[in-house]
Write a protein that holds these residues in place. Sequence first.
Motif, PDB file in Angstrom:
ATOM      1  N   ASP A  97      66.076  29.319  56.948  1.00 36.12           N
ATOM      2  CA  ASP A  97      66.218  29.695  58.358  1.00 36.12           C
ATOM      3  C   ASP A  97      67.132  30.907  58.457  1.00 36.12           C
ATOM      4  N   ALA A  98      66.733  31.912  59.207  1.00 34.09           N
ATOM      5  CA  ALA A  98      67.482  33.168  59.294  1.00 34.09           C
ATOM      6  C   ALA A  98      68.607  33.136  60.328  1.00 34.09           C
ATOM      7  N   HIS A  99      68.753  32.041  61.052  1.00 37.09           N
ATOM      8  CA  HIS A  99      69.746  31.967  62.129  1.00 37.09           C
ATOM      9  C   HIS A  99      71.033  31.296  61.641  1.00 37.09           C
ATOM     10  N   PHE A 100      72.053  32.106  61.476  1.00 36.41           N
ATOM     11  CA  PHE A 100      73.344  31.632  60.961  1.00 36.41           C
ATOM     12  C   PHE A 100      73.870  30.440  61.747  1.00 36.41           C
ATOM     13  N   GLY A 101      73.867  30.554  63.068  1.00 29.89           N
ATOM     14  CA  GLY A 101      74.405  29.485  63.908  1.00 29.89           C
ATOM     15  C   GLY A 101      73.665  28.176  63.729  1.00 29.89           C
ATOM     16  N   ARG A 102      72.351  28.234  63.639  1.00 28.51           N
ATOM     17  CA  ARG A 102      71.557  27.009  63.458  1.00 28.51           C
ATOM     18  C   ARG A 102      71.846  26.377  62.098  1.00 28.51           C
ATOM     19  N   VAL A 103      71.884  27.185  61.062  1.00 30.66           N
ATOM     20  CA  VAL A 103      72.141  26.657  59.719  1.00 30.66           C
ATOM     21  C   VAL A 103      73.513  26.002  59.664  1.00 30.66           C
ATOM     22  N   LEU A 104      74.531  26.678  60.176  1.00 30.89           N
ATOM     23  CA  LEU A 104      75.876  26.122  60.112  1.00 30.89           C
ATOM     24  C   LEU A 104      76.043  24.915  61.016  1.00 30.89           C
ATOM     25  N   ALA A 105      75.380  24.896  62.163  1.00 30.96           N
ATOM     26  CA  ALA A 105      75.446  23.729  63.042  1.00 30.96           C
ATOM     27  C   ALA A 105      74.817  22.515  62.362  1.00 30.96           C
ATOM     28  N   ALA A 106      73.658  22.703  61.755  1.00 33.24           N
ATOM     29  CA  ALA A 106      73.002  21.603  61.050  1.00 33.24           C
ATOM     30  C   ALA A 106      73.832  21.165  59.850  1.00 33.24           C
ATOM     31  N   TYR A 107      74.410  22.124  59.146  1.00 35.58           N
ATOM     32  CA  TYR A 107      75.235  21.786  57.994  1.00 35.58           C
ATOM     33  C   TYR A 107      76.427  20.923  58.406  1.00 35.58           C
ATOM     34  N   GLY A 108      76.887  21.077  59.637  1.00 37.11           N
ATOM     35  CA  GLY A 108      78.008  20.267  60.120  1.00 37.11           C
ATOM     36  C   GLY A 108      77.754  18.778  59.947  1.00 37.11           C
ATOM     37  N   GLY A 109      76.543  18.345  60.235  1.00 34.80           N
ATOM     38  CA  GLY A 109      76.201  16.935  60.051  1.00 34.80           C
ATOM     39  C   GLY A 109      76.234  16.523  58.594  1.00 34.80           C
ATOM     40  N   VAL A 110      75.757  17.405  57.737  1.00 36.18           N
ATOM     41  CA  VAL A 110      75.784  17.139  56.295  1.00 36.18           C
ATOM     42  C   VAL A 110      77.233  17.081  55.816  1.00 36.18           C
ATOM     43  N   PHE A 111      78.068  17.956  56.353  1.00 31.45           N
ATOM     44  CA  PHE A 111      79.480  17.975  55.982  1.00 31.45           C
ATOM     45  C   PHE A 111      80.158  16.663  56.352  1.00 31.45           C
ATOM     46  N   VAL A 112      79.860  16.139  57.544  1.00 32.41           N
ATOM     47  CA  VAL A 112      80.457  14.870  57.980  1.00 32.41           C
ATOM     48  C   VAL A 112      80.103  13.755  56.998  1.00 32.41           C
ATOM     49  N   ALA A 113      78.810  13.595  56.729  1.00 29.91           N
ATOM     50  CA  ALA A 113      78.362  12.534  55.823  1.00 29.91           C
ATOM     51  C   ALA A 113      78.868  12.774  54.400  1.00 29.91           C
ATOM     52  N   GLY A 114      78.807  14.016  53.962  1.00 33.60           N
ATOM     53  CA  GLY A 114      79.261  14.340  52.611  1.00 33.60           C
ATOM     54  C   GLY A 114      80.743  14.098  52.415  1.00 33.60           C
ATOM     55  N   SER A 115      81.525  14.392  53.433  1.00 28.54           N
ATOM     56  CA  SER A 115      82.972  14.177  53.339  1.00 28.54           C
ATOM     57  C   SER A 115      83.298  12.696  53.202  1.00 28.54           C
ATOM     58  N   LEU A 116      82.612  11.877  53.976  1.00 28.51           N
ATOM     59  CA  LEU A 116      82.831  10.431  53.848  1.00 28.51           C
ATOM     60  C   LEU A 116      82.385   9.936  52.476  1.00 28.51           C
ATOM     61  N   ALA A 117      81.244  10.419  52.008  1.00 26.76           N
ATOM     62  CA  ALA A 117      80.757  10.014  50.689  1.00 26.76           C
ATOM     63  C   ALA A 117      81.742  10.450  49.596  1.00 26.76           C
ATOM     64  N   TRP A 118      82.239  11.676  49.705  1.00 24.45           N
ATOM     65  CA  TRP A 118      83.218  12.172  48.724  1.00 24.45           C
ATOM     66  C   TRP A 118      84.449  11.264  48.731  1.00 24.45           C
ATOM     67  N   GLY A 119      84.922  10.922  49.909  1.00 28.36           N
ATOM     68  CA  GLY A 119      86.087  10.049  50.013  1.00 28.36           C
ATOM     69  C   GLY A 119      85.862   8.695  49.367  1.00 28.36           C
ATOM     70  N   ILE A 120      84.664   8.153  49.542  1.00 27.16           N
ATOM     71  CA  ILE A 120      84.333   6.856  48.956  1.00 27.16           C
ATOM     72  C   ILE A 120      84.311   6.949  47.434  1.00 27.16           C
ATOM     73  N   VAL A 121      83.592   7.939  46.922  1.00 24.64           N
ATOM     74  CA  VAL A 121      83.381   8.058  45.478  1.00 24.64           C
ATOM     75  C   VAL A 121      84.627   8.553  44.745  1.00 24.64           C
ATOM     76  N   VAL A 122      85.277   9.570  45.296  1.00 27.38           N
ATOM     77  CA  VAL A 122      86.373  10.220  44.561  1.00 27.38           C
ATOM     78  C   VAL A 122      87.739   9.629  44.889  1.00 27.38           C
ATOM     79  N   ASP A 123      87.976   9.291  46.157  1.00 22.05           N
ATOM     80  CA  ASP A 123      89.307   8.846  46.564  1.00 22.05           C
ATOM     81  C   ASP A 123      89.415   7.355  46.865  1.00 22.05           C
ATOM     82  N   GLY A 124      88.317   6.619  46.756  1.00 20.25           N
ATOM     83  CA  GLY A 124      88.382   5.193  47.049  1.00 20.25           C
ATOM     84  C   GLY A 124      88.541   4.873  48.528  1.00 20.25           C
TER      85      GLY A 124
END
Length: 114
Positions: free
Chosen positions: A56-83
């Motif tokens: 997708d060529a739209h920076f705002g759309r890509v980063l907005a969608a990535y925000g959701g991935v960041f939320v889930a990924g951050s929780l997953a990272w916390g579970i796996v790496v930090d307990g």
Amino acid sequence: MTTARIVVLFALAAVAEIGGAWLIWQAVRENRGWWLALIGILALGAYGFVAALQPDAHFGRVLAAYGGVFVAGSLAWGIVVDGFRPTVWDYVGSAVALVGAGIIILAPSMAQTE
């Protein structure tokens, strides 16, 4: 193939960004050596390049969608790496964020194929 590429790029971006931030956190907050911060800076830079590879060529759309991935990924990272032990609300919020990310990034491409 495009949906698979989007998902893989978002996953790689999450590992680079969350991992980079975690490495800097380890250096600053946990006093584990400034060399970790330097690696973290490189990882955060890699995140920017990976995000730019999205179809997708739209920076705002890509980063907005990535925000959701960041939320889930951050929780997953916390579970796996930090307990970290998330609450039900953490899981619900993460699911809502991922649904929102999917709507943002996939709806425009689905509308174009109709």
